[in-house]
Design a protein around this motif. Structure first.
Motif, PDB file in Angstrom:
ATOM      1  N   PRO B  28       0.827  -1.199   0.000  1.00  0.00           N
ATOM      2  CA  PRO B  28       0.000   0.000   0.000  1.00  0.00           C
ATOM      3  C   PRO B  28       0.866   1.256   0.000  1.00  0.00           C
ATOM      4  CG  PRO B  28       0.076  -0.941   2.204  1.00  0.00           C
ATOM      5  CD  PRO B  28       0.901  -1.832   1.333  1.00  0.00           C
ATOM      6  N   LEU B  30       0.541   5.711   0.682  1.00  0.00           N
ATOM      7  CA  LEU B  30      -0.252   6.920   0.937  1.00  0.00           C
ATOM      8  C   LEU B  30       0.479   8.100   0.297  1.00  0.00           C
ATOM      9  CD1 LEU B  30      -1.472   5.963   4.490  1.00  0.00           C
ATOM     10  CD2 LEU B  30      -2.915   6.419   2.511  1.00  0.00           C
ATOM     11  N   THR B  33       6.121   9.296   0.707  1.00  0.00           N
ATOM     12  CA  THR B  33       7.373   9.972   1.087  1.00  0.00           C
ATOM     13  C   THR B  33       8.393   9.021   1.708  1.00  0.00           C
ATOM     14  OG1 THR B  33       6.454  10.655   3.207  1.00  0.00           O
ATOM     15  CG2 THR B  33       6.287  12.233   1.387  1.00  0.00           C
ATOM     16  N   ASP B  34       7.919   7.900   2.207  1.00  0.00           N
ATOM     17  CA  ASP B  34       8.860   6.848   2.610  1.00  0.00           C
ATOM     18  C   ASP B  34       9.005   5.829   1.495  1.00  0.00           C
ATOM     19  OD1 ASP B  34       9.838   7.318   5.260  1.00  0.00           O
ATOM     20  OD2 ASP B  34       7.813   6.972   6.002  1.00  0.00           O
ATOM     21  N   THR B 111       1.603  11.387   5.552  1.00  0.00           N
ATOM     22  CA  THR B 111       0.442  11.141   6.413  1.00  0.00           C
ATOM     23  C   THR B 111       0.911  10.579   7.753  1.00  0.00           C
ATOM     24  OG1 THR B 111       0.223   8.869   5.643  1.00  0.00           O
ATOM     25  CG2 THR B 111      -0.970  10.558   4.400  1.00  0.00           C
ATOM     26  N   ASP B 124       8.416  10.933  14.001  1.00  0.00           N
ATOM     27  CA  ASP B 124       8.183  12.040  14.923  1.00  0.00           C
ATOM     28  C   ASP B 124       6.756  12.126  15.437  1.00  0.00           C
ATOM     29  OD1 ASP B 124      10.705  13.436  15.228  1.00  0.00           O
ATOM     30  OD2 ASP B 124      10.551  13.942  13.101  1.00  0.00           O
TER      31      ASP B 124
END
Ligand SMILES: Cc1cc2nc3c(=O)[nH]c(=O)nc-3n(C[C@H](O)[C@H](O)[C@H](O)COP(=O)(O)OP(=O)(O)OC[C@H]3O[C@@H](n4cnc5c(N)ncnc54)[C@H](O)[C@@H]3O)c2cc1C
Lengths: 774, 288
Positions: B28, B30, B33-34, B111, B124
């Motif tokens: 999956p 979202l 960004t990772d 997200t 974080d």
């Protein structure tokens, strides 16, 4: 002067910000073969066997090359003038791999997927050798990194491969040992000896190294590359691949930053080789990881410095001994070492004795090479930190200690003659030197006196101010050559053809300004074409802070000639003698007769005295006039975390006439940030097995927008008589002072002296607490 | 570019998503960004990428004092903190931590669900969520379950999600007003992961005063310092109690050395920062 000392917008600015396709990768033919490189996973190994048969079977793979397929000819990729002061110790591909990232095999395929697939299928059998990972243990190590007999140096650079020494150097003025001895005995004398370290900073230019090649209709090899040195690329490709120079053309499009990293050849030899073999276009664009792991870094160095001074602050002696780490190959080894001395020691030209010695050793790490500052930033951190320590020891204000000892206008230093770059230098009187004024001005701007007298504490945070000065050069005297051609068009505009290489600096614009100023026309009427070995005249390239001074002088001379030609032609048309002609930038007049430049140019093309007006000139700097900087950094140190914040940064410079004050200012600001990056953030870490850990932008941190302090840049009125319209260089000088200025500020804030870059919170914290338990 | 071939899908319903996710090598996504960063570096090489951003249901955000804050998985960090004032008002420490993720541009895509699913010890947004006792709603073709965030992580990059399961939403119960601080030490001021991150939240500061602490980048997973919390509960904040409290926070960590910092420095900061936060909140005077 109305075209220089003027902040004209960069000629390519709009194209760049509007995202036009101008960079190498944008321009590569869509059907170019994609090149990928298999890189060594071992720091030191011999390839016992390499099997590419499975890789060749991958659909879409065109070519796989190993060391068995390429000419075994040693080269240096340094990208310096010929003969280079760097050892010829690199092969395109070799049986030995000397660092993690060294080239093992080259794959060219229809697309990136096939190339990646093929890389996985190459089977390599390595004999693993004992690597040298600690540069302090490199000399005379039992592992010899360059045992090959073919490697050599073009002339004596102190190259001793059997001892893992790529280059070495020593010089002495006066009898330094004797002076030290005297000083030790003299109660009126203070002597300090300190050891410092600097790290292997990465350039982090935005555009990675990229090049492509194709064969033109005449069967010639065309290489388009993001390079700072197109003419050196042409020469080196010719030499290694045995292709005549006349069969090679090198073109440099726009570049997204170089900072010295693109002075060397990093992909050109490979694209050239692939295209020459296949006769098909090919391209090689480095990944960010490859830029980190397999191009260049700054030379890490260790310094032992001794300073001796009288109690009244008169500096008597400077003794510097350097150990520099060039990594796996010796590119720029000697010259970065020498610059650590030659571009720092003349600052204090009144000493009785000065000695500078050093060795540059090979290790099995990422090779070091040229990087803005080029030894001077390393040397400056050390000298200017040590001067601060000396001031402390003497109980003299660090500013006063400098004022007492610095070089002044009209003076000289024996260093200029003794130390050149890779060889002897030239005698030079500093004709323009506003260092003293710069020091006084930066003191005033920063509020040094008031702020130094009271220490400001806010909870756990303490503020401090630190001071440092610097010098650099303007090109390499007697070596760097530049040339320019001007051509008159029938509308009265001019083509300016220069070999000089704009790598984002704005040099195309600056050179146009110089031409326009000399011709008396508007910069808009100068159309610049640069860096194409077929069409533009020779230039050594963009390095050593040379373009404004060296290339700028060539442009100015060419413009002078052009103006003379124009006046001669106008005189013929008007039937007067050339010295009767006056010129206002549009119209040529003699008494009541006149002709506009446009009319003259049109007539010359089509009707009368028909000819093309062309003027050319070459220039070699007989000297390398130094620009100077005086800097004060204000920092805030958090005593609980060791974090250092640079709050304000004042720097006052003498760069001669700033041809384009805005471009000059952003050069200094950019250099400042790179210098602050080296000072505070850019930590380089290797694994115990010699693999670079900080190989991407998540691990390797350069300052972000939010880390930019309040930067005040000021240029002093200064005029360098040998420079074009009084100009000297500005490209590198700004990077030199941040490390020492910040280190000195930290000391002044919290009394801890960090002698090893980068100054991370951990080091400050540990120094404050007297160590951390592990 | 991403140096391998994969297919990309953007289902508009959960059932469609579950179907594609059942394919071999499906992951999956979202904000990506990772995921995209890892794909470019060839650290993960999925065959199928299932983009969940186009499923309406995953964009819901709601808040009530009884149900708490419910954050749909596909809500970006910037949407969350800019469009829903309740985050800043009721969960101030969570709000502060989100603002410290990457840079503004990163948060336009990133997200909270992705931050949790990625399961980095450096995430974080996780320490403050731990202090607020957040729960993760997990769904799959077979149904749904609720997992306490503190039980979600099993190691660096590892969590309790089973194949076919995805995060549907994050539920942050509302207990009472809270104050606190997320203190992140990173090498540069933006676009950097934490060398250490400490969330200290005080639930009901004027009443029962429950001090909670959780940390990032000091252990294989984000950790909550329960022992320290138990120790300081009902105690007066004196120099000695705060010192002991900070020591216990420190003892809940097991840092390592990596490119961002050494284990020694992290260890030291794990003690300095809790004290420092208490001081900056005005609850204690003294050096950290
Ligand atoms: C420049 C930059 C700076 C960053 N700085 C920080 C920082 O300071 N602090 C920080 O904590 N992080 C940082 N990150 C990491 C990243 O932005 C965050 O972890 C972010 O929250 C991830 O969210 P995403 O939506 O982009 O996740 P994605 O990348 O889409 O997904 C992350 C992981 O979760 C999986 N996944 C996605 N959706 C689901 C789902 N619904 N259920 C289960 N698994 C799922 C994916 O397969 C992937 O493995 C940074 C990243 C970048 C690129």
């Amino acid at each position: 002067m109305d075209q220089v000392k003027k902040s004209i917008i960069k000629k390519d600015a709009f194209a760049l910000i509007s995202g036009m396709p101008v960079y190498t990768d944008d321009l590569a033919p869509k059907d170019a073969l994609v090149i990928k490189i298999l890189r060594s996973p071992h720091p030191f190994a011999r390839i016992k066997n390499i099997d590419v048969s499975e890789a060749l079977k991958v659909k879409g793979v065109e070519l796989v090359l190993t060391h068995k397929d390429v000419p075994r000819k040693p080269i240096t990729r340094a990208g310096q003038g010929y003969p280079e002061p760097s050892p010829y110790d690199k092969f395109i591909l070799d049986e030995y791999v000397r660092y993690v990232g060294d080239e093992v095999a080259i794959v060219a395929a229809e697309d990136e997927f096939a190339a990646e697939e093929a890389l996985k299928k190459i089977k390599v059998d390595y004999e693993i050798l004992e690597p040298v990972l600690d540069f302090e243990e490199a000399e005379c190590n039992t592992s010899i990194i360059h045992p090959e007999k073919e490697a050599f140096s073009q002339f004596d650079i102190g190259y001793m491969p059997e001892k893992n020494i790529a280059a070495s150097y020593s010089m002495e003025v006066g009898d330094v040992d004797k002076l030290i001895e005297e000083c030790e005995k003299d109660p009126d004398c203070v002597l300090i000896k300190r050891r410092y370290y600097t790290q292997a900073q990465a350039h982090v230019m935005l555009e990675p190294h990229a090049s492509f090649a194709y064969i033109d209709l005449h069967g010639r090899l065309v290489i388009v590359s993001s390079t700072q040195t197109p003419f050196h690329v042409r020469r080196q490709v010719s030499m290694v691949l045995d292709i005549p120079i006349k069969s090679i053309r090198v073109i440099k499009p726009r570049i997204g930053g170089g900072f010295g990293g693109k002075q060397a050849l990093h992909g050109e030899l490979i694209t050239a080789l692939v295209t020459w073999k296949t006769k098909k276009p090919s391209k090689l664009v480095y990944t960010r990881r490859e830029v980190f792991e397999a191009t260049y870094t700054r030379h890490p160095m260790r310094f032992d410095i001794t300073l001796g001074a009288k109690k009244d602050g008169t500096l008597k002696l400077i003794d510097v001994e350097v150990l520099s780490d060039t990594g796996a190959y010796g590119e720029h080894a000697l010259t970065t070492l020498m610059v650590a001395g030659s571009k720092t020691l003349p600052l204090y030209n009144k000493v009785e004795g000065v000695r500078f010695r050093g060795k540059v050793v090979y290790t099995n790490k990422v090779p070091a090479g040229a990087y803005r500052g080029y030894g001077a930033i390393q040397g400056n951190f050390v000298l200017e930190s040590a001067m601060d320590e000396l001031a402390q020891e003497l109980g003299i204000d660090p500013v006063d200690l400098r004022l007492k000892n610095v070089i002044r206008e009209g003076e000289t230093s024996p260093i200029f003659k003794i130390m050149g770059e890779g060889r002897e230098g030239v005698e030079m009187i500093v004709r323009s030197c506003k260092l003293e004024e710069a020091i006084k001005r930066v003191v005033e701007l920063s509020g040094w006196k008031e702020k130094r007298s009271k220490s400001e504490r806010n909870g756990s945070k303490v503020r401090g101010l630190g001071f440092a000065i610097a010098m650099q050069g303007s090109g390499i005297a007697n070596i760097d050559m530049a040339s320019a051609i001007l051509k008159l068009n029938d509308d009265g505009s001019f083509n300016l053809l220069v070999g000089a290489t704009d790598l984002g600096t704005g040099s195309d614009t600056i050179l146009a300004q110089i031409a326009a100023e000399e011709l008396g026309v508007s910069t808009d009427d100068i159309i610049v074409y640069s860096s194409d070995t077929d069409l533009t005249p020779f230039d050594t390239g963009a390095y050593a802070s040379s373009t404004t001074y060296v290339s700028g002088n060539a442009v100015r001379l060419a413009a002078k000639k052009m103006l003379k030609l124009i006046k001669e032609e106008a005189a013929k048309m008007l039937n007067v003698s050339p010295d009767e002609i006056t010129w206002d930038g549009k119209v040529l007049r003699a008494g009541d007769k006149e002709i506009s430049l446009k009319d003259l140019a049109t007539k010359l093309y089509y009707t009368e005295n028909q000819k093309q007006l062309v003027a050319d000139a070459s220039f070699v700097g007989p000297e390398s006039p130094p620009p100077y900087a005086a800097t004060i950094a204000e920092v805030e140190v958090d005593t609980e975390t060791g974090k250092v914040d640079v709050l304000k940064y004042y720097t006052v410079l003498d760069i001669g006439t700033p041809i384009n004050p805005n471009l000059a200012k952003v050069q200094v600001e950019g250099a400042t940030m790179q210098g602050l990056g080296m000072t505070l953030y850019e930590d380089v870490k290797y694994s115990g097995t010699g693999r670079l850990l900080t190989n991407n932008l998540m691990y390797y941190k350069i300052p972000s927008r939010l880390d930019v302090p309040e930067i005040h840049v000021e240029f002093l009125e200064s005029y360098e008589p040998t420079g074009p319209f009084g100009a000297k260089s500005v490209a590198e000088i700004g990077i030199d002072t941040p490390p020492a200025a910040v280190a000195n500020a930290i000391y002044s804030a919290v009394g801890v002296r960090i002698r090893e870059l980068p100054i991370t919170p951990e080091k400050v914290f540990s120094a404050l607490k007297g160590g951390m338990k592990s | 570019m991403i140096p391998f071939r994969f297919s990309y899908h953007k289902p508009s319903s959960l059932s469609e998503a579950f179907e594609i996710l059942s394919e071999d090598g499906a992951v999956p996504m979202l904000g990506g960004t990772d995921l995209v960063v890892k794909m470019r570096a060839k650290r993960v090489t999925p065959k199928v990428v299932v983009d969940l951003k186009f499923i309406d249901e995953l964009h819901n955000v709601s808040f009530s004092e009884d149900e708490g804050l419910v954050i749909g998985a596909a809500v970006t960090m910037n949407e969350l903190i800019e469009d829903f004032a309740v985050v800043k008002e009721r969960f101030p420490v969570f709000y502060q931590a989100i603002k410290k993720v990457g840079a503004y541009q990163t948060r336009n895509r990133a997200t909270v669900a992705g931050n949790i699913a990625n399961s980095s010890p450096a995430a974080d947004s996780v320490p403050p969520l731990l202090t607020y006792n957040a729960k993760v709603k997990v769904v799959s073709a077979d149904g749904e379950r609720l997992v306490e965030l503190k039980d979600f992580f099993t190691g660096p990059g590892r969590n309790v999600l089973k194949p076919g399961e995805i995060i549907h939403s994050i539920i942050v119960p509302y207990e009472s007003p809270s104050i606190g601080m997320y203190y992140k030490i990173s090498r540069i001021k933006a676009v950097d992961l934490s060398t250490i991150g400490v969330a200290l939240t005080i639930i009901d500061p004027d009443g029962k005063r429950d001090i909670r602490v959780a940390l990032a980048s000091v252990a294989p997973t984000p950790v909550r310092a329960f022992k320290a919390e138990d120790y300081i509960r009902d105690k007066e904040l004196s120099a000695s109690s705060v010192e002991r409290f900070a020591e216990l926070v420190q003892e809940s960590t097991s840092p390592i050395t990596d490119a961002r910092g050494s284990k020694e420095y992290r260890w030291e900061m794990a003690k300095v920062l809790p004290k420092r936060i208490l001081r900056e909140l005005g609850l204690f005077e003294g050096v950290a």
